[in-house]
Design an enzyme around this catalytic site. Sequence first.
Site, mmCIF file in Angstrom:
data_model
loop_
_atom_site.group_PDB
_atom_site.id
_atom_site.type_symbol
_atom_site.label_atom_id
_atom_site.label_comp_id
_atom_site.label_asym_id
_atom_site.label_seq_id
_atom_site.Cartn_x
_atom_site.Cartn_y
_atom_site.Cartn_z
ATOM 1 N N SER A 10 0.840 -1.196 0.000
ATOM 2 C CA SER A 10 0.000 0.000 0.000
ATOM 3 C C SER A 10 0.873 1.243 0.000
ATOM 4 O O SER A 10 1.679 1.441 0.920
ATOM 5 C CB SER A 10 -0.885 0.001 1.248
ATOM 6 N N HIS A 35 -1.387 -1.252 -4.170
ATOM 7 C CA HIS A 35 -2.617 -0.928 -3.436
ATOM 8 C C HIS A 35 -2.662 0.579 -3.183
ATOM 9 O O HIS A 35 -1.715 1.169 -2.652
ATOM 10 C CB HIS A 35 -2.634 -1.692 -2.110
ATOM 11 N N ASP A 37 -4.818 3.675 -1.516
ATOM 12 C CA ASP A 37 -5.867 4.031 -0.558
ATOM 13 C C ASP A 37 -6.392 5.435 -0.840
ATOM 14 O O ASP A 37 -5.663 6.413 -0.707
ATOM 15 C CB ASP A 37 -5.307 3.955 0.867
ATOM 16 N N MET A 39 -8.921 8.201 0.418
ATOM 17 C CA MET A 39 -9.712 8.586 1.607
ATOM 18 C C MET A 39 -10.226 10.010 1.414
ATOM 19 O O MET A 39 -9.486 10.887 0.946
ATOM 20 C CB MET A 39 -8.832 8.538 2.853
ATOM 21 N N HIS A 68 -8.545 1.184 -3.448
ATOM 22 C CA HIS A 68 -9.395 0.947 -2.288
ATOM 23 C C HIS A 68 -10.070 2.273 -1.923
ATOM 24 O O HIS A 68 -9.448 3.168 -1.364
ATOM 25 C CB HIS A 68 -8.499 0.429 -1.140
ATOM 26 N N MET A 70 -12.099 4.515 0.162
ATOM 27 C CA MET A 70 -12.675 4.738 1.501
ATOM 28 C C MET A 70 -13.338 6.112 1.449
ATOM 29 O O MET A 70 -12.849 7.088 2.022
ATOM 30 C CB MET A 70 -11.575 4.653 2.559
ATOM 31 N N MET A 139 -11.140 -5.757 5.882
ATOM 32 C CA MET A 139 -10.331 -4.818 6.666
ATOM 33 C C MET A 139 -10.028 -5.457 8.018
ATOM 34 O O MET A 139 -10.942 -5.866 8.739
ATOM 35 C CB MET A 139 -11.087 -3.513 6.906
ATOM 36 N N PHE A 145 -5.942 4.759 8.600
ATOM 37 C CA PHE A 145 -4.534 5.002 8.893
ATOM 38 C C PHE A 145 -3.700 3.732 8.717
ATOM 39 O O PHE A 145 -4.208 2.627 8.945
ATOM 40 C CB PHE A 145 -4.360 5.492 10.338
ATOM 41 N N ASP A 177 -6.401 -6.478 4.630
ATOM 42 C CA ASP A 177 -5.788 -5.149 4.632
ATOM 43 C C ASP A 177 -5.754 -4.576 6.043
ATOM 44 O O ASP A 177 -6.800 -4.327 6.637
ATOM 45 C CB ASP A 177 -6.612 -4.245 3.702
ATOM 46 N N GLY A 178 -4.539 -4.366 6.549
ATOM 47 C CA GLY A 178 -4.383 -3.694 7.836
ATOM 48 C C GLY A 178 -3.621 -4.513 8.852
ATOM 49 O O GLY A 178 -4.036 -5.616 9.209
ATOM 50 N N GLY A 179 -2.481 -3.997 9.277
ATOM 51 C CA GLY A 179 -1.723 -4.631 10.359
ATOM 52 C C GLY A 179 -0.998 -5.901 9.969
ATOM 53 O O GLY A 179 -0.691 -6.725 10.837
ATOM 54 N N GLY A 199 1.278 -2.060 4.163
ATOM 55 C CA GLY A 199 1.770 -0.692 4.023
ATOM 56 C C GLY A 199 3.029 -0.470 4.830
ATOM 57 O O GLY A 199 4.148 -0.555 4.315
ATOM 58 N N SER A 200 2.845 -0.203 6.126
ATOM 59 C CA SER A 200 3.998 0.176 6.961
ATOM 60 C C SER A 200 5.066 -0.915 7.029
ATOM 61 O O SER A 200 6.259 -0.611 6.952
ATOM 62 C CB SER A 200 3.532 0.577 8.359
HETATM 63 C C1 DX5 Z 1 -5.924 1.544 6.048
HETATM 64 C C2 DX5 Z 1 -5.596 1.232 4.615
HETATM 65 C C3 DX5 Z 1 -4.507 0.248 4.448
HETATM 66 C C4 DX5 Z 1 -3.182 0.683 5.034
HETATM 67 C C5 DX5 Z 1 -2.541 -0.533 5.603
HETATM 68 O O1 DX5 Z 1 -7.110 2.238 6.144
HETATM 69 O O2 DX5 Z 1 -6.723 0.737 3.931
HETATM 70 O O3 DX5 Z 1 -4.344 -0.132 3.090
HETATM 71 O O4 DX5 Z 1 -2.317 1.257 4.108
HETATM 72 O O5 DX5 Z 1 -1.426 -0.136 6.293
HETATM 73 P P1 DX5 Z 1 -0.671 -1.117 7.295
HETATM 74 O O6 DX5 Z 1 -0.190 -2.282 6.508
HETATM 75 O O7 DX5 Z 1 0.424 -0.251 7.817
HETATM 76 O O8 DX5 Z 1 -1.656 -1.502 8.361
HETATM 77 ZN ZN ZN Z 2 -6.354 -0.188 1.871
#
Ligand code: DX5
Ligand code: ZN
Length: 210
Positions: A10, A35, A37, A39, A68, A70, A139, A145, A177-179, A199-200
């Site tokens: 991401s 990916h 995002d 928002m 994605h 949001m 999710m 975030f 997606d996420g964490g 992502g991170s």
């Molecule tokens: C969060 C996003 C994710 C985000 C995931 O709302 O939809 O795609 O980038 O980031 P990590 O992998 O750091 O949780």
């Molecule tokens: Zn996402």
Amino acid sequence: MSKSYLLAPSILSADFSNLAESIALIERKGGDLVHIDIMDGHFVPNLTIGPIVIESIRSKTKLPFDVHLMVDNPADYLEPFAKIGCEYITFHIEACVHAHRLVSRIHELGCRAGVSLVPSTPVSALEELLPIVDMVLVMSVNPGFGGQKLIPSCLDKVRELKKIQRNRGFSYIVSVDGGVNSETLPLVLDAGTDLVVSGSAFFSGVLEGF
Ligand code: DX5
Ligand code: ZN
């Protein structure tokens, strides 16, 4: 050895001052999709980027773009992202009433349709859509975030979705997606996830193997 799942880094955690280099990094590290995002500051309490920026990076790679959305009014954004050449367009079931129409429209525009659900939404909310979508994005954090902790109970939804898919012969893939990081990746894969978003962990270099 090739991996048994698809990886979609991401760019939310990328260096926004040098997106071209971040895309090159995704290619070098074996990412399968990019990916993205989107928002709007309404559906989620954060703002990112829109079609103009995405268009500027479309020519930097042949990798498919996994958008994605949001946002509160996903119908307004289908055409702009389709025109740029985004492979997957995913919207949130919580953000729309006429989800069936959205899926049809995404297909008409020549893209693959994804539907996503936040941690508090059950799989049953997707009952009518599962036969027609190409991706279900689960999710595993509350959206908005990067860098949050994965909520393990969300992985039960992946198991449920894979079971329904097998039993009823549906063709969607399941994305998480996420964490996702080196610690949680085995759990995510064990649940049957086809497409992993990171992502991170990916961009900080701690997602093992990448
Ligand atoms: C969060 C996003 C994710 C985000 C995931 O709302 O939809 O795609 O980038 O980031 P990590 O992998 O750091 O949780
Ligand atoms: Zn996402």
